[in-house]
Design an enzyme around this catalytic site. Sequence first.
Site, PDB file in Angstrom:
ATOM      1  N   GLY A   1      26.046   3.032  25.277  1.00  0.00           N
ATOM      2  CA  GLY A   1      25.847   2.317  26.539  1.00  0.00           C
ATOM      3  C   GLY A   1      25.341   3.235  27.633  1.00  0.00           C
TER       4      GLY A   1
ATOM      5  CB  SER B   1      20.318   1.984  29.294  1.00  0.00           C
ATOM      6  OG  SER B   1      21.154   0.854  29.236  1.00  0.00           O
ATOM      7  NE  ARG B   2      24.814  -2.190  32.888  1.00  0.00           N
ATOM      8  CZ  ARG B   2      24.813  -3.286  32.120  1.00  0.00           C
ATOM      9  NH1 ARG B   2      23.694  -3.788  31.676  1.00  0.00           N
ATOM     10  NH2 ARG B   2      25.957  -3.878  31.811  1.00  0.00           N
TER      11      ARG B   2
ATOM     12  CB  VAL C   1      29.439   0.024  20.065  1.00  0.00           C
ATOM     13  CG1 VAL C   1      28.618   1.091  20.751  1.00  0.00           C
ATOM     14  CG2 VAL C   1      29.998  -0.977  21.071  1.00  0.00           C
TER      15      VAL C   1
ATOM     16  CG  ASN D   1      29.759   4.723  29.050  1.00  0.00           C
ATOM     17  OD1 ASN D   1      30.472   4.838  30.046  1.00  0.00           O
ATOM     18  ND2 ASN D   1      28.672   3.963  29.037  1.00  0.00           N
TER      19      ASN D   1
ATOM     20  CB  SER E   1      39.878   1.546  32.650  1.00  0.00           C
ATOM     21  OG  SER E   1      40.226   0.967  33.904  1.00  0.00           O
TER      22      SER E   1
ATOM     23  CE1 TYR F   1      37.045  -2.687  30.969  1.00  0.00           C
ATOM     24  CE2 TYR F   1      38.804  -2.297  32.555  1.00  0.00           C
ATOM     25  CZ  TYR F   1      37.591  -1.928  31.988  1.00  0.00           C
ATOM     26  OH  TYR F   1      36.940  -0.803  32.424  1.00  0.00           O
TER      27      TYR F   1
ATOM     28  CB  ALA G   1      45.018  -5.404  25.739  1.00  0.00           C
TER      29      ALA G   1
HETATM   30  N1  NAD Z   1      32.787   0.913  36.860  1.00  0.00           N
HETATM   31  C1  NAD Z   1      34.071   1.133  36.924  1.00  0.00           C
HETATM   32  O1  NAD Z   1      34.679   1.058  37.988  1.00  0.00           O
HETATM   33  C2  NAD Z   1      34.820   1.525  35.693  1.00  0.00           C
HETATM   34  C3  NAD Z   1      36.175   1.851  35.850  1.00  0.00           C
HETATM   35  C4  NAD Z   1      36.903   2.224  34.736  1.00  0.00           C
HETATM   36  C5  NAD Z   1      36.317   2.297  33.505  1.00  0.00           C
HETATM   37  N2  NAD Z   1      34.996   1.959  33.368  1.00  0.00           N
HETATM   38  C6  NAD Z   1      34.433   2.054  32.025  1.00  0.00           C
HETATM   39  O2  NAD Z   1      33.267   2.853  32.041  1.00  0.00           O
HETATM   40  C7  NAD Z   1      32.377   2.424  31.015  1.00  0.00           C
HETATM   41  C8  NAD Z   1      31.010   2.157  31.626  1.00  0.00           C
HETATM   42  O3  NAD Z   1      31.144   1.144  32.591  1.00  0.00           O
HETATM   43  P1  NAD Z   1      30.047   0.817  33.727  1.00  0.00           P
HETATM   44  O4  NAD Z   1      30.786   0.519  34.962  1.00  0.00           O
HETATM   45  O5  NAD Z   1      28.991   1.846  33.719  1.00  0.00           O
HETATM   46  O6  NAD Z   1      29.527  -0.586  33.160  1.00  0.00           O
HETATM   47  P2  NAD Z   1      28.067  -1.177  32.980  1.00  0.00           P
HETATM   48  O7  NAD Z   1      28.273  -2.625  32.718  1.00  0.00           O
HETATM   49  O8  NAD Z   1      27.186  -0.771  34.111  1.00  0.00           O
HETATM   50  O9  NAD Z   1      27.572  -0.439  31.654  1.00  0.00           O
HETATM   51  C9  NAD Z   1      28.146  -0.715  30.408  1.00  0.00           C
HETATM   52  C10 NAD Z   1      27.222  -0.202  29.344  1.00  0.00           C
HETATM   53  O10 NAD Z   1      27.766  -0.545  28.052  1.00  0.00           O
HETATM   54  C11 NAD Z   1      26.729  -1.136  27.259  1.00  0.00           C
HETATM   55  N3  NAD Z   1      27.297  -2.042  26.282  1.00  0.00           N
HETATM   56  C12 NAD Z   1      28.078  -3.134  26.494  1.00  0.00           C
HETATM   57  N4  NAD Z   1      28.363  -3.725  25.326  1.00  0.00           N
HETATM   58  C13 NAD Z   1      27.767  -3.002  24.349  1.00  0.00           C
HETATM   59  C14 NAD Z   1      27.697  -3.108  22.934  1.00  0.00           C
HETATM   60  N5  NAD Z   1      28.314  -4.091  22.264  1.00  0.00           N
HETATM   61  N6  NAD Z   1      26.981  -2.172  22.260  1.00  0.00           N
HETATM   62  C15 NAD Z   1      26.355  -1.170  22.912  1.00  0.00           C
HETATM   63  N7  NAD Z   1      26.389  -1.014  24.250  1.00  0.00           N
HETATM   64  C16 NAD Z   1      27.077  -1.929  24.944  1.00  0.00           C
HETATM   65  C17 NAD Z   1      25.845  -1.846  28.273  1.00  0.00           C
HETATM   66  O11 NAD Z   1      24.565  -2.087  27.743  1.00  0.00           O
HETATM   67  C18 NAD Z   1      25.836  -0.826  29.418  1.00  0.00           C
HETATM   68  O12 NAD Z   1      24.867   0.169  29.164  1.00  0.00           O
HETATM   69  C19 NAD Z   1      33.027   1.190  30.381  1.00  0.00           C
HETATM   70  O13 NAD Z   1      33.714   1.555  29.206  1.00  0.00           O
HETATM   71  C20 NAD Z   1      33.991   0.731  31.444  1.00  0.00           C
HETATM   72  O14 NAD Z   1      35.068  -0.003  30.895  1.00  0.00           O
HETATM   73  C21 NAD Z   1      34.243   1.579  34.431  1.00  0.00           C
END
Ligand code: NAD
Length: 249
Positions: free
Chosen positions: A14, A16-17, A66, A92, A144, A157, A159
């Site tokens: 994941g 790309s963003r 994934v 990620n 998280s 989430y 869990a």
């Molecule tokens: N943003 C926050 O505040 C925060 C806080 C705690 C934890 N997180 C964790 O950090 C990680 C990244 O989160 P983010 O905020 O950048 O989210 P985001 O939605 O911007 O990015 C999530 C990424 O995961 C990829 N993805 C989703 N499902 C997928 C799959 N089945 N196969 C392959 N790729 C997949 C998406 O394409 C994307 O690139 C996550 O695990 C999220 O739970 C984020």
Amino acid sequence: MSLLLANKIAVVTGGSRGIGEGIVRSLAAAGSRVYFTYNSNAEKAEALASELTSETVPVTAVKANVTSADEVAALVSRVIEEAKSLDILVNNAGITKDGLLMRMSETDWDDVLNTNLKGVFLCSKAVLRPMMSQRRGRIINIGSIVGLSGNAGQANYAASKAGLVGFTRSLAKEVASRNILVNCVAPGYVLTDMTGKLTEEQRKTFEEHIPLKRSGTVEEIASVVGFLASDAASYITGQVINIDGGLAL
Ligand SMILES: NC(=O)c1ccc[n+]([C@@H]2O[C@H](COP(=O)([O-])OP(=O)(O)OC[C@H]3O[C@@H](n4cnc5c(N)ncnc54)[C@H](O)[C@@H]3O)[C@@H](O)[C@H]2O)c1
């Protein structure tokens, strides 16, 4: 400038963003050759790969889900075939499908657990063979603080992220003798597409509860991941590191 991760081969799911993109940028800047996965928006993923490849080291975007054992296996085979080793895996990729439990559908439960927990199982299992034969490796899971504190409306989430803590600690014990270190970072509130659904007012109210009084940045998560992937963290395994501005205190 010495590159902390020169000649290391990394896979970021994941990437790309959001936080994943920050991690890809940070690992590439530290000298690591990076393969990152995306599951939508191929144009953006390819643009990131070409930007970083022209500026730093080769960075490759690979479309892979994934939750698919076949796609994960194909990804790892490709990395080994092209790069000959695999040193760092950053799990990620993650999703949210929020709702109060009373109204949560079975699909929303399954989707979140499949991506956030089963995806980590599949990717980690797939990299173990090459890492074991190399007798070195780093697996870094993005959890998280919600997995530690819980959050109303996020039972699925929370869990999945709590499960990641048990997974991290168990795998760390299983593979320590092969010099494979497994850790988890637990971000608090970071502004990305995932959290972007909040209104400005909701964001401000939320930030008031954070001791540092602000959201985190993707760079603040990526720098700790870079540290855990480096030789500087060679005696750290099975840990969960909160990066949350004090939110979980
Ligand atoms: N943003 C926050 O505040 C925060 C806080 C705690 C934890 N997180 C964790 O950090 C990680 C990244 O989160 P983010 O905020 O950048 O989210 P985001 O939605 O911007 O990015 C999530 C990424 O995961 C990829 N993805 C989703 N499902 C997928 C799959 N089945 N196969 C392959 N790729 C997949 C998406 O394409 C994307 O690139 C996550 O695990 C999220 O739970 C984020």
